[in-house]
Enzyme design. Structure first.
Site, PDB file in Angstrom:
ATOM      1  N   HIS A   1       0.842  -1.207   0.000  1.00 58.64           N
ATOM      2  CA  HIS A   1       0.000   0.000   0.000  1.00 58.64           C
ATOM      3  C   HIS A   1       0.876   1.256   0.000  1.00 58.64           C
ATOM      4  CE1 HIS A   1      -3.616   2.366   1.416  1.00 58.64           C
ATOM      5  NE2 HIS A   1      -2.659   3.137   1.888  1.00 58.64           N
ATOM      6  N   GLU A   2       1.855   1.278   0.874  1.00 57.74           N
ATOM      7  CA  GLU A   2       2.730   2.458   0.956  1.00 57.74           C
ATOM      8  C   GLU A   2       3.569   2.593  -0.309  1.00 57.74           C
ATOM      9  OE1 GLU A   2       2.273   4.620   3.083  1.00 57.74           O
ATOM     10  OE2 GLU A   2       1.256   3.596   4.712  1.00 57.74           O
TER      11      GLU A   2
ATOM     12  N   HIS B   1      -6.914   7.793  -1.691  1.00 57.80           N
ATOM     13  CA  HIS B   1      -7.489   6.456  -1.489  1.00 57.80           C
ATOM     14  C   HIS B   1      -8.786   6.321  -2.270  1.00 57.80           C
ATOM     15  CE1 HIS B   1      -5.140   6.931   2.363  1.00 57.80           C
ATOM     16  NE2 HIS B   1      -4.623   5.857   1.812  1.00 57.80           N
TER      17      HIS B   1
ATOM     18  N   HIS C   1       1.560   4.193  -2.981  1.00 59.36           N
ATOM     19  CA  HIS C   1       1.515   5.648  -2.792  1.00 59.36           C
ATOM     20  C   HIS C   1       2.786   6.286  -3.349  1.00 59.36           C
ATOM     21  CE1 HIS C   1      -2.133   6.289  -0.559  1.00 59.36           C
ATOM     22  NE2 HIS C   1      -1.744   5.697   0.552  1.00 59.36           N
TER      23      HIS C   1
END
Ligand SMILES: *[C@@H]1O[C@H](CO)[C@@H](O)[C@H](O)[C@H]1NC(C)=O
Ligand SMILES: *[C@@H]1O[C@H](CO)[C@@H](O)[C@H](O)[C@H]1NC(C)=O
Ligand SMILES: *[C@@H]1O[C@H](CO)[C@@H](O)[C@H](O)[C@H]1NC(C)=O
Ligand SMILES: [Zn+2]
Length: 635
Positions: free
Chosen positions: A279-280, A362, A283
């Protein structure tokens, strides 16, 4: 003296909200957009006055195999490199992204066990991401740029001089480059020069050229720390920033900070940490509101031979005020997923805590529940690297993405353009949402669930896995006390959750009292796409017609057979390692079914009646079994 404006960076954080009275599930919440850091993004940019023209020429010439950045006269090594990066990707040059992680020495010293956990998670994350994303690979070692705003005190601003935009005088206070709070080693950094005269090519070296990092397209500074940010919010897991982009705007370096407590927790989950890191990484690689406006269009439909062009603003409101990403792959991913040709279907972005007119990094949780890029990551068995997320990465223009590797996002599949809107989620027309607070099945049917909401659902409710013991696929969740055998449950790898009111006829004393509709675990086996049989304790295998119900010999009541949830998505399976995947366990589920019993009696009556009455009068109960207790108790 005019210094170009520097970009600010925002820090993302993942937190586990451990105890929330109203939402007892452990949520991993990312607050990427909540916490701002003052970090700067350095963009590698050619500094020559003819930059724009060179780039456009280079763009045209790069399609030509004989072209070399080195054939352009009058450019420093660094400028040539910048131009090489301007090359539009060609199918030949696209290769799986090489992500190199580098751990700064100032990271807290970890125990061997913690190191092992960390490396296992990061290595797997890197492997997965590079199997998904291909890039125009960096030629030679990756060298990060120094921030001219930091090392330079004075830039030449006369555009008719040779040294236009070059540094005229060094900043004596310049020490080092940082990425968030990681000091970048000089070895990873390009050198920099001072041009003391406006019109002379003579230069003095301020810092020598570093060796660079070989075989690397993205440098991931991995920091394990107990930082203030880790402590500031309860149960922060990790946060991230990107801090350098190449000349085409692609991020080439970033920091992921993993809070140390995360690795020491007794309830450590490899899968949850893996998903956190992915997830990071997503980003930092481009799925960030700070990068949306820099996405580029490198499709072959852009002006012939021109390479990539900026997409400009990609986020817009739809007619209902929902902020969405409107780029080609994202639009088609949403249209395909929801089975709707509606042209307003861009990728919906989270609106909670986002000021009017601003965007989030998101996906909207009501529409893309379970996506790896939703603001809340639930139980790790339910998190998907979904088609919409991969489409977004594709639309950055920096990657070629193998979209066929997306994991199926069962949530909302085929539900139409209005799916997940606040106006429809409570009207009982969708089997994905529920109303009230009863027990049932999570939509993947791997878990029993309880009808709940959370702040991101904004009043919409769905069956969320219970905190403990809700996995049907875990044999140890089988409750063996004779008193509870009445439900016929079987737990094990091939068991799934079914809405059921079954009561064993051997336990007639429970017949009316306990036969509420709830989530129960029974074995299943596939007979074809969306076709399966089920087995209840002590029974034969029986057909369970998708979308219908079935009865079981020796039992009173009915089992509902979910439509398009089982035996359709080959990648929806229990984790094969079988290890516990919940990040934290706080509360026990209420083991007494009696909470739901009062309402359940009405539902059971209704269900039984449905069989007798040819499914007519009570058909809403059959079709919309999720909301049966509520609905039928009003009948
Ligand atoms: C800019 O540089 C040119 C060439 O050196 C010179 O003729 C001109 O006067 C300079 N302009 C300014 C505004 O200093
Ligand atoms: C994309 O992924 C699929 C499934 O893993 C694989 O079979 C296919 O070869 C990949 N395609 C490319 C172009 O890499
Ligand atoms: C979950 O429940 C089981 C039995 O109900 C119990 O033995 C176990 O300790 C619980 N797990 C946690 C982490 O609380
Ligand atoms: Zn996030």
């Amino acid at each position: 003296m005019v210094l170009p404006p520097s970009q600010r960076l925002w820090v993302g954080m993942l937190v586990v909200i451990a105890v929330m009275m109203e939402f007892p599930s452990a949520l991993q919440k990312c607050i990427f957009d909540d916490v701002q850091a003052q970090a700067r993004v350095v963009r590698a940019a050619p500094v020559h006055p003819d930059e724009a023209e060179l780039i456009s020429r280079a763009g045209q010439q790069l399609g030509h195999p004989g072209w070399r950045a080195s054939s352009l006269p009058g450019l420093s090594e660094r400028e040539r490199r910048g131009l090489s990066e301007m090359a539009p990707p060609t199918p030949d040059s696209l290769q799986p992204i090489r992500i190199r992680s580098w751990t700064p020495r100032e990271s807290n010293s970890l125990s061997e066990a913690e190191k092992e956990r960390l490396h296992a998670a990061v290595e797997e994350a890197v492997r997965m991401v590079s199997s998904l994303l291909s890039v125009n690979r960096v030629r030679g070692p990756l060298l990060l740029s120094r921030d001219i705003n930091k090392y330079c005190k004075f830039l030449w601003k006369n555009s008719s001089t040779v040294n236009y935009n070059r540094c005229g005088r060094a900043n004596n206070n310049y020490r080092s480059e940082t990425c968030l709070d990681v000091t970048i080693p000089d070895d990873h950094l390009a050198g920099c020069d001072i041009y003391t005269e406006a019109d002379s090519p003579r230069r003095t070296e301020l810092r020598p050229e570093g060796a660079g990092v070989p075989d690397t397209d993205f440098l991931l500074y991995l920091h394990v720390q107990a930082t203030d940010k880790c402590r500031a919010e309860p149960n922060v897991l990790a946060y991230a920033v990107h801090c350098q982009t190449d000349a085409r705007g692609r991020p080439v370096a970033g920091v992921v900070v993993i809070c140390r407590d995360r690795l020491t927790a007794a309830t450590y989950s490899h899968r949850a940490t893996l998903q956190t890191v992915i997830h990071e990484l997503f980003h930092t690689l481009g799925f960030s509101k700070h990068l949306f406006h820099t996405w580029t269009d490198c499709s072959s439909t852009s002006p012939a031979g021109a390479g990539c062009s900026p997409r400009g603003k990609v986020t817009h409101h739809d007619g209902s005020g929902q902020m969405r990403i409107y780029t080609p792959s994202v639009i088609s991913a949403l249209q395909k997923h929801l089975a709707s040709p509606d042209p307003e279907l861009g990728g919906p972005l989270e609106n909670l805590d986002v000021p009017q007119g601003r965007v989030s990094s998101h996906w909207e949780s009501r529409v893309l529940q379970g996506s790896i890029m939703a603001a809340v990551l639930g139980d790790s068995t339910t998190v998907r690297i979904d088609p919409a997320t991969l489409a977004a990465l594709q639309d950055t223009g920096w990657y070629a993405v193998n979209l066929s590797r997306a994991q199926s996002l069962v949530w909302g599949d085929g539900e139409g353009a209005m799916f997940g809107s606040l106006s429809t989620c409570q009207d009982k027309s969708s089997s994905f949402f529920c109303t009230g607070s009863g027990f049932g099945c999570h939509y993947l049917h791997l878990h029993k669930g309880e009808c709940q909401t959370d702040q991101y659902l904004e009043g919409c409710r769905l069956y969320k896995p219970l905190m403990n013991g809700s996995e049907c696929w875990k044999e140890e969740n089988g409750r063996k006390s004779a008193e509870e055998d009445w439900s016929g449950e079987i737990f094990g790898f091939d068991s799934r959750c079914f809405f059921s009111s079954l009561t064993s006829q051997n336990h007639s004393e429970f017949l009316w009292f306990n036969s509420s509709v709830g989530g129960r675990c029974y074995r299943h086996r596939c007979a074809g796409p969306n076709r399966y049989q089920i087995q209840v304790s002590g029974s034969e295998w029986v057909d369970c017609p998708a979308g219908g119900t079935t009865q079981i010999k020796g039992y009173q009541g009915l089992v509902s057979c979910p439509d398009r949830r089982l035996c359709l998505h080959a990648d929806v399976t229990p984790p094969s390692d079988g290890v516990s995947t919940f990040p934290a366990t706080i509360t026990r589920p209420s083991t007494d079914v009696t909470v739901a019993t009062a309402l359940g009696i009405a539902a059971a009556v209704c269900l039984l009646a449905a069989v007798i009455m040819s499914y007519r009068k009570c058909c809403p109960c059959r079709v919309r079994i999720h909301s049966a207790p509520d609905h039928c108790s009003q009948v």
